[in-house]
Design an enzyme around this catalytic site. Structure first.
Site, mmCIF file in Angstrom:
data_model
loop_
_atom_site.group_PDB
_atom_site.id
_atom_site.type_symbol
_atom_site.label_atom_id
_atom_site.label_comp_id
_atom_site.label_asym_id
_atom_site.label_seq_id
_atom_site.Cartn_x
_atom_site.Cartn_y
_atom_site.Cartn_z
ATOM 1 N N LYS A 1 -68.591 -57.862 23.545
ATOM 2 C CA LYS A 1 -69.356 -56.849 24.092
ATOM 3 C C LYS A 1 -68.845 -55.582 23.428
ATOM 4 O O LYS A 1 -67.788 -55.055 23.751
ATOM 5 C CB LYS A 1 -69.558 -56.548 25.635
ATOM 6 C CG LYS A 1 -70.525 -55.569 25.894
ATOM 7 C CD LYS A 1 -70.146 -55.015 27.330
ATOM 8 C CE LYS A 1 -69.438 -53.809 27.357
ATOM 9 N NZ LYS A 1 -69.980 -52.495 26.565
ATOM 10 N N GLU B 1 -71.074 -49.732 24.122
ATOM 11 C CA GLU B 1 -72.786 -49.388 24.062
ATOM 12 C C GLU B 1 -72.897 -48.089 23.126
ATOM 13 O O GLU B 1 -73.901 -48.006 22.714
ATOM 14 C CB GLU B 1 -73.284 -49.173 25.330
ATOM 15 C CG GLU B 1 -72.533 -48.327 26.156
ATOM 16 C CD GLU B 1 -71.433 -48.610 27.056
ATOM 17 O OE1 GLU B 1 -70.699 -49.371 26.369
ATOM 18 O OE2 GLU B 1 -70.988 -47.826 27.993
ATOM 19 N N SER C 1 -60.390 -47.316 28.642
ATOM 20 C CA SER C 1 -59.861 -46.218 29.579
ATOM 21 C C SER C 1 -59.021 -46.998 30.569
ATOM 22 O O SER C 1 -59.385 -48.193 31.060
ATOM 23 C CB SER C 1 -60.801 -45.472 29.890
ATOM 24 O OG SER C 1 -61.716 -46.020 30.568
ATOM 25 N N CYS D 1 -56.255 -43.750 20.207
ATOM 26 C CA CYS D 1 -55.302 -44.267 21.476
ATOM 27 C C CYS D 1 -53.779 -43.883 21.004
ATOM 28 O O CYS D 1 -52.929 -43.662 22.051
ATOM 29 C CB CYS D 1 -55.464 -45.523 22.086
ATOM 30 S SG CYS D 1 -54.731 -46.765 20.761
HETATM 31 P P1 NAD Z 1 -64.395 -46.867 28.280
HETATM 32 O O1 NAD Z 1 -63.162 -47.563 29.154
HETATM 33 O O2 NAD Z 1 -65.130 -45.858 28.422
HETATM 34 O O3 NAD Z 1 -64.915 -48.197 27.758
HETATM 35 C C1 NAD Z 1 -64.264 -49.320 27.093
HETATM 36 C C2 NAD Z 1 -65.268 -50.529 27.516
HETATM 37 O O4 NAD Z 1 -65.328 -50.648 28.933
HETATM 38 C C3 NAD Z 1 -66.922 -50.304 26.935
HETATM 39 O O5 NAD Z 1 -67.192 -51.497 26.272
HETATM 40 C C4 NAD Z 1 -67.613 -50.077 28.149
HETATM 41 O O6 NAD Z 1 -69.017 -50.354 28.421
HETATM 42 C C5 NAD Z 1 -66.783 -50.524 29.459
HETATM 43 N N1 NAD Z 1 -66.616 -49.928 30.656
HETATM 44 C C6 NAD Z 1 -66.619 -48.467 30.854
HETATM 45 N N2 NAD Z 1 -66.656 -48.311 31.771
HETATM 46 C C7 NAD Z 1 -66.887 -49.318 32.766
HETATM 47 C C8 NAD Z 1 -66.824 -49.654 34.182
HETATM 48 N N3 NAD Z 1 -66.712 -48.711 34.871
HETATM 49 N N4 NAD Z 1 -66.963 -50.678 34.480
HETATM 50 C C9 NAD Z 1 -66.984 -51.617 33.623
HETATM 51 N N5 NAD Z 1 -66.909 -51.682 32.264
HETATM 52 C C10 NAD Z 1 -66.971 -50.530 31.920
HETATM 53 O O7 NAD Z 1 -63.317 -46.451 27.098
HETATM 54 P P2 NAD Z 1 -63.709 -45.645 25.701
HETATM 55 O O8 NAD Z 1 -64.271 -44.328 26.124
HETATM 56 O O9 NAD Z 1 -64.868 -46.366 24.954
HETATM 57 O O10 NAD Z 1 -62.542 -45.736 24.817
HETATM 58 C C11 NAD Z 1 -61.587 -44.772 24.817
HETATM 59 C C12 NAD Z 1 -60.222 -45.056 25.782
HETATM 60 O O11 NAD Z 1 -59.721 -46.400 25.188
HETATM 61 C C13 NAD Z 1 -59.245 -44.089 25.506
HETATM 62 O O12 NAD Z 1 -58.652 -44.300 26.963
HETATM 63 C C14 NAD Z 1 -58.347 -44.698 24.539
HETATM 64 O O13 NAD Z 1 -56.991 -44.203 24.703
HETATM 65 C C15 NAD Z 1 -58.306 -46.338 24.812
HETATM 66 N N6 NAD Z 1 -58.058 -46.956 23.921
HETATM 67 C C16 NAD Z 1 -56.890 -47.660 23.994
HETATM 68 C C17 NAD Z 1 -56.313 -48.514 22.929
HETATM 69 C C18 NAD Z 1 -54.970 -49.244 23.267
HETATM 70 O O14 NAD Z 1 -54.624 -50.112 22.338
HETATM 71 N N7 NAD Z 1 -54.133 -48.732 23.841
HETATM 72 C C19 NAD Z 1 -57.047 -48.465 21.653
HETATM 73 C C20 NAD Z 1 -58.145 -47.896 21.776
HETATM 74 C C21 NAD Z 1 -58.768 -47.154 22.821
#
Ligand code: NAD
Length: 532
Positions: free
Chosen positions: A207, A210, A260, A315
């Site tokens: 997935k 989105e 996140s 990140c």
């Molecule tokens: P996000 O958590 O909003 O979304 C990530 C995924 O989780 C998406 O596919 C989204 O659809 C899903 N998701 C979001 N909220 C959800 C919920 N409440 N319930 C279930 N699924 C949910 O993250 P983002 O904004 O897309 O990405 C940015 C974040 O990712 C930052 O915090 C960044 O630090 C982190 N990140 C970490 C790394 C690492 O390796 N540590 C790498 C890249 C990004």
């Protein structure tokens, strides 16, 4: 009729044809798209139109024009994708590792061939500059290239444990696995998962975010063209309902998540409670300690690049500088270099950073900048309200530098995930290390110095999992693993590298007795064998 037949394939043509090599139109400008299409799913090597009733509009972050509509895949469609993956696993797991390696070689070639197409899709949907988007693809491509070496990474062990008796141990695939990806690396993160998962014999349901699913779809299409059989790589769409489905589907054995903290903690808890293996990479706050003895020019340039590249939406972006001693006096030069960066649409030649992903992200980032001033920090360079004349409706935030930042302030405690660099002053290296270690995150930390002794102390004492010495973003190449620690990770097995292969496999041991013709024992023994 199986569940898949209930789906509506968008095109039933051979995958090598030009017609299907376009799950995404190849667009290289921010011009308005006259008739934005829908984003397809990819199941059984076919693009599939969703029958969704809920759609998520995806806008070009530089203009906020509609690019495509992303479906919230229906429960039947999600089940069909897992059906396809489960069916495919039965035969895919029996292919030899050499067969899978050959397919991976072709996959690598095809990603290289379509590198620009992938990058353009990322720039359009995510906003980062085209050059940076090419880097996004490259860092994922390198995982696929390293996966080609699986033949020497997956060998087992064998020992003669008793006369005529051997035990061998080797790794087997888990089955159907799932990946849940973030918006900020639309090609790299899917490629952290697809190559190691499938080269070890698993099938995958992925997935993408989105907010920018296009690159993942292109990758699935390229996997099919490389010879991956139907059902081995599948892409579904949506937000939380799709995630919940994947977490609860009993046939899915493992979940790879990057994103996140909030989503990650939830996914880790629910996934593991359902008996799944879960690896979850979360948020970060990456510090750079700057000692006054460093190569000042090189350090300032490295810091500006790592803080503001990708509009700070990495990140491993550097979000805090800890200036030791007189290095605190370098802020004006830091500000000038940050101010000189060109902010524009990602397709514009010479752009250093593009917009942030959404109006909501822009509002959140600007709110955190405002909170810094309210809590006593100084805004030395203010990127709020930044207007790019050619793109007046884009989500632009200009490079921002905050000084006088202290632990406890929101701008320090929270991950800003935007082009905002905080500067904290520290009297000594020991104070600087203590400050960094007191932060709950542990993704990355860097030091800039010409002192080997200071670097050695930093390397030993710092608690971050990825340490840079005169290197601002020390993300390891995939012959190593991505090794964030503390609150930046949940789970025990890291992404890619040896740990990645271990995440997607389980150990089996086989103990065999092949005794040359000898008289069988006349009586059964009930004692534990001693194997002597
Ligand atoms: P996000 O958590 O909003 O979304 C990530 C995924 O989780 C998406 O596919 C989204 O659809 C899903 N998701 C979001 N909220 C959800 C919920 N409440 N319930 C279930 N699924 C949910 O993250 P983002 O904004 O897309 O990405 C940015 C974040 O990712 C930052 O915090 C960044 O630090 C982190 N990140 C970490 C790394 C690492 O390796 N540590 C790498 C890249 C990004």
């Amino acid at each position: 009729m199986n569940r898949l037949q209930l789906l509506r394939p968008a095109a039933r043509v051979r995958l090598t044809s030009r017609a299907v090599r376009a799950v995404r139109p190849y667009i290289t400008t921010h011009a308005k798209i006259e008739s934005p299409g829908t984003t397809k799913m990819f199941v059984d090597n076919m693009p599939v139109e969703s029958a969704a009733t809920t759609w998520i509009d995806l806008h070009d972050p530089a203009t906020n024009n509609l690019v495509t509509r992303v479906p919230q895949s229906t429960p039947a469609e999600l089940t069909a994708a897992v059906d396809a993956a489960a069916r495919a696993f039965a035969s895919w797991r029996k292919t030899t590792v050499l067969t899978r390696q050959q397919i991976m070689f072709r996959f690598v070639q095809l990603i290289r061939r379509d590198w620009d197409r992938l990058a353009a899709c990322i720039t359009l949907e995510q906003g980062k500059t085209l050059e940076d988007a090419r880097g996004d693809v490259l860092r994922g491509l390198q995982v696929a290239e390293t996966a080609c070496g699986v033949t020497s990474q997956l060998t087992g062990e064998l020992l003669e444990v008793a006369a005529d008796m051997e035990t061998r141990s080797y790794r087997e695939p888990l089955g159907v696995v799932a990946a849940i990806c973030p918006f900020n690396f639309p090609a790299m993160i899917p490629l952290w998962c697809i190559p190691p998962a499938i080269v070890t014999g698993n099938t995958i349901v992925l997935k993408p975010s989105e907010r920018d699913p296009g690159a993942a779809l292109i990758l699935a299409e390229l996997a099919a063209e490389a010879g991956v059989p139907p059902g081995v790589v599948n892409v579904v769409h949506g937000a939380a309902p799709t995630v919940d489905f994947l977490l609860d589907e009993p046939r899915i054995r493992a979940i790879s998540f990057v994103g996140s903290d909030t989503a990650g903690a939830y996914i880790y808890a629910r996934g593991t409670a359902n008996g799944k293996r879960v690896q979850a990479n979360l948020g970060a706050k990456n510090h750079a300690i700057v000692l006054p003895d460093c190569d000042k020019d090189a350090a300032l340039n490295a810091i500006v690049g790592a803080a503001f590249g990708a509009a700070g939406q990495r990140c491993m972006a550097l979000s805090v500088v800890v200036a030791v001693g007189e290095a605190a006096g370098w802020v004006p030069e830091l500000v000038e270099r940050a101010r000189a960066l060109k902010v524009s649409g990602g397709f514009e030649p010479g752009a250093d950073l593009g917009p942030v992903v959404s109006p909501a992200a822009k509002a959140r980032i600007e709110g955190l900048i405002a909170s810094a001033a309210a809590e006593g920090a100084t805004i030395a360079l203010d990127g709020r309200g930044y207007v790019v004349p050619e793109y007046p409706h884009g989500n632009f935030v200009g490079p921002t530098v905050l000084t006088g930042v202290r632990p406890g302030m929101q701008c320090y405690e929270r991950e800003i995930f935007g082009p905002v660099l905080g500067v904290v002053a520290a009297p000594s290296l020991d104070d600087a290390i203590a400050l960094v270690n007191a932060n709950r995150y542990g993704n990355g930390a860097a030091i800039f110095t010409q002192s080997g002794a200071a670097a050695a102390r930093f390397q030993r004492d710092i608690e971050a999992g990825q340490v840079g010495i005169n290197v601002p973003i020390p993300v390891p190449l995939p012959m190593f693993s991505f090794t964030g620690n503390k609150a930046s990770i949940l789970g025990d097995l890291n992404f890619y590298g040896k740990a990645g292969l271990h995440f997607y496999t389980q150990l089996k041991t086989v103990t065999a007795l092949w005794r040359p013709a000898a008289p069988a024992a006349r009586t059964a023994s009930t004692a534990m064998p001693t194997h002597q």
